[in-house]
Design a protein around this motif. Structure first.
Motif, PDB file in Angstrom:
ATOM      1  N   LEU A   2       0.911  -1.674  -0.312  1.00  0.00           N
ATOM      2  CA  LEU A   2      -0.139   0.047  -0.040  1.00  0.00           C
ATOM      3  C   LEU A   2       0.917   1.392  -0.229  1.00  0.00           C
ATOM      4  O   LEU A   2       0.377   2.259  -0.942  1.00  0.00           O
ATOM      5  N   HIS A   3       2.008   1.392   0.084  1.00  0.00           N
ATOM      6  CA  HIS A   3       2.785   2.918   0.953  1.00  0.00           C
ATOM      7  C   HIS A   3       3.903   2.753  -0.514  1.00  0.00           C
ATOM      8  O   HIS A   3       3.452   3.563  -0.659  1.00  0.00           O
ATOM      9  N   VAL A   4       4.099   2.000  -1.305  1.00  0.00           N
ATOM     10  CA  VAL A   4       5.118   1.562  -2.117  1.00  0.00           C
ATOM     11  C   VAL A   4       4.142   2.191  -2.788  1.00  0.00           C
ATOM     12  O   VAL A   4       4.355   3.263  -3.566  1.00  0.00           O
ATOM     13  N   VAL A   5       2.667   2.055  -3.546  1.00  0.00           N
ATOM     14  CA  VAL A   5       1.914   2.191  -5.160  1.00  0.00           C
ATOM     15  C   VAL A   5       1.526   3.362  -4.216  1.00  0.00           C
ATOM     16  O   VAL A   5       1.366   4.174  -5.405  1.00  0.00           O
ATOM     17  N   CYS A   6       1.016   4.024  -3.437  1.00  0.00           N
ATOM     18  CA  CYS A   6       0.906   5.720  -3.598  1.00  0.00           C
ATOM     19  C   CYS A   6       1.839   6.359  -3.955  1.00  0.00           C
ATOM     20  O   CYS A   6       1.503   7.480  -4.142  1.00  0.00           O
ATOM     21  N   LEU A   7       2.728   5.703  -3.001  1.00  0.00           N
ATOM     22  CA  LEU A   7       4.003   6.826  -3.352  1.00  0.00           C
ATOM     23  C   LEU A   7       3.825   7.245  -5.049  1.00  0.00           C
ATOM     24  O   LEU A   7       4.804   7.997  -5.720  1.00  0.00           O
ATOM     25  N   CYS A   8       3.821   5.561  -5.334  1.00  0.00           N
ATOM     26  CA  CYS A   8       4.365   5.695  -7.211  1.00  0.00           C
ATOM     27  C   CYS A   8       2.943   6.749  -8.211  1.00  0.00           C
ATOM     28  O   CYS A   8       3.267   7.445  -8.819  1.00  0.00           O
ATOM     29  N   ALA A   9       2.077   6.687  -7.104  1.00  0.00           N
ATOM     30  CA  ALA A   9       0.313   6.816  -7.612  1.00  0.00           C
ATOM     31  C   ALA A   9       0.972   8.630  -7.583  1.00  0.00           C
ATOM     32  O   ALA A   9       0.077   8.740  -8.575  1.00  0.00           O
ATOM     33  N   ARG A  10       1.533   8.666  -6.628  1.00  0.00           N
ATOM     34  CA  ARG A  10       1.956  11.002  -7.136  1.00  0.00           C
ATOM     35  C   ARG A  10       2.411  11.202  -8.034  1.00  0.00           C
ATOM     36  O   ARG A  10       2.134  12.694  -8.330  1.00  0.00           O
ATOM     37  N   PHE A  11       2.872  10.364  -9.189  1.00  0.00           N
ATOM     38  CA  PHE A  11       3.858  11.058 -10.616  1.00  0.00           C
ATOM     39  C   PHE A  11       2.591  10.487 -11.464  1.00  0.00           C
ATOM     40  O   PHE A  11       3.417  10.340 -12.446  1.00  0.00           O
ATOM     41  N   GLN A  12       1.623  10.309 -10.740  1.00  0.00           N
ATOM     42  CA  GLN A  12       0.708   9.514 -12.580  1.00  0.00           C
ATOM     43  C   GLN A  12       0.877  10.512 -13.682  1.00  0.00           C
ATOM     44  O   GLN A  12       0.748  10.127 -15.001  1.00  0.00           O
ATOM     45  N   SER A  13       0.680  11.909 -13.543  1.00  0.00           N
ATOM     46  CA  SER A  13       0.214  13.038 -14.206  1.00  0.00           C
ATOM     47  C   SER A  13       1.613  12.633 -15.329  1.00  0.00           C
ATOM     48  O   SER A  13       1.417  13.426 -16.108  1.00  0.00           O
ATOM     49  N   ASN A  14       2.799  13.087 -14.840  1.00  0.00           N
ATOM     50  CA  ASN A  14       3.877  12.837 -15.632  1.00  0.00           C
ATOM     51  C   ASN A  14       4.806  11.704 -15.400  1.00  0.00           C
ATOM     52  O   ASN A  14       6.169  12.147 -14.502  1.00  0.00           O
ATOM     53  N   PRO A  15       4.930  11.058 -15.409  1.00  0.00           N
ATOM     54  CA  PRO A  15       5.320   9.971 -15.348  1.00  0.00           C
ATOM     55  C   PRO A  15       6.891   9.345 -15.752  1.00  0.00           C
ATOM     56  O   PRO A  15       6.925   9.731 -17.534  1.00  0.00           O
ATOM     57  N   LYS A  16       7.773   8.647 -14.941  1.00  0.00           N
ATOM     58  CA  LYS A  16       9.594   9.033 -15.945  1.00  0.00           C
ATOM     59  C   LYS A  16       9.947   7.329 -15.986  1.00  0.00           C
ATOM     60  O   LYS A  16       9.446   6.700 -14.840  1.00  0.00           O
ATOM     61  N   GLU A  17      11.132   7.616 -16.503  1.00  0.00           N
ATOM     62  CA  GLU A  17      11.447   5.719 -16.436  1.00  0.00           C
ATOM     63  C   GLU A  17      11.636   5.856 -15.022  1.00  0.00           C
ATOM     64  O   GLU A  17      12.130   3.962 -14.448  1.00  0.00           O
ATOM     65  N   SER A  18      12.431   6.475 -13.901  1.00  0.00           N
ATOM     66  CA  SER A  18      12.351   6.060 -12.268  1.00  0.00           C
ATOM     67  C   SER A  18      10.961   5.253 -11.794  1.00  0.00           C
ATOM     68  O   SER A  18      11.079   4.421 -11.045  1.00  0.00           O
ATOM     69  N   HIS A  19      10.219   6.484 -11.735  1.00  0.00           N
ATOM     70  CA  HIS A  19       8.981   6.270 -11.711  1.00  0.00           C
ATOM     71  C   HIS A  19       8.187   4.627 -11.712  1.00  0.00           C
ATOM     72  O   HIS A  19       7.577   3.662 -11.449  1.00  0.00           O
TER      73      HIS A  19
END
Length: 122
Positions: A85-102
């Motif tokens: 849950l925590h990790v998915v929510c961290l990654c979800a913050r970058f949905q508008s402009n995802p990069k390769e690191s995300h």
């Protein structure tokens, strides 16, 4: 009337004397196939401990619709997998402009799921 509940909205349900167990192992296997991650290595943690996700303006952008699809699928999976849950929510913050690191961070979550698909969690 219909008997014991075994499957509901993608959740596998097992009722025992000790309690009710919920799993989404079939859904997880389908996700691994859908995003072509069923082959390859597995990892034992959903995220590298020393990584800090940020906007990362230097990296190349990735396909936003695929990234959002992966995040949406993972968010649904968190109903039976609070360990991600925590990790998915961290990654979800970058949905508008995802990069390769995300995208790398999201793929690592899938590699972790592959390793723990049948592991019992409490």
């Amino acid at each position: 009337m219909m008997g014991e509940l075994n499957f509901f909205l993608g959740l596998q349900i097992k009722q025992c004397q000790k309690g009710i167990y919920i799993s989404q192992s079939n859904y997880t296997k389908e996700l691994l196939k859908k995003f072509r991650i069923e082959e390859g290595k597995t990892v034992t943690t959903p995220m590298v401990t020393n990584i800090k996700l940020d906007k990362d303006e230097k990296c190349k952008s990735v396909d936003g619709s695929k990234y959002r699809g992966m995040i949406g699928s993972l968010l649904y999976l968190t109903t039976s997998r609070p360990d991600i849950l925590h990790v998915v929510c961290l990654c979800a913050r970058f949905q508008s402009n995802p990069k390769e690191s995300h995208m790398s961070a999201v793929k690592r979550i899938f590699q972790y799921l592959k390793d723990t698909i049948f592991t019992k969690r409490i």
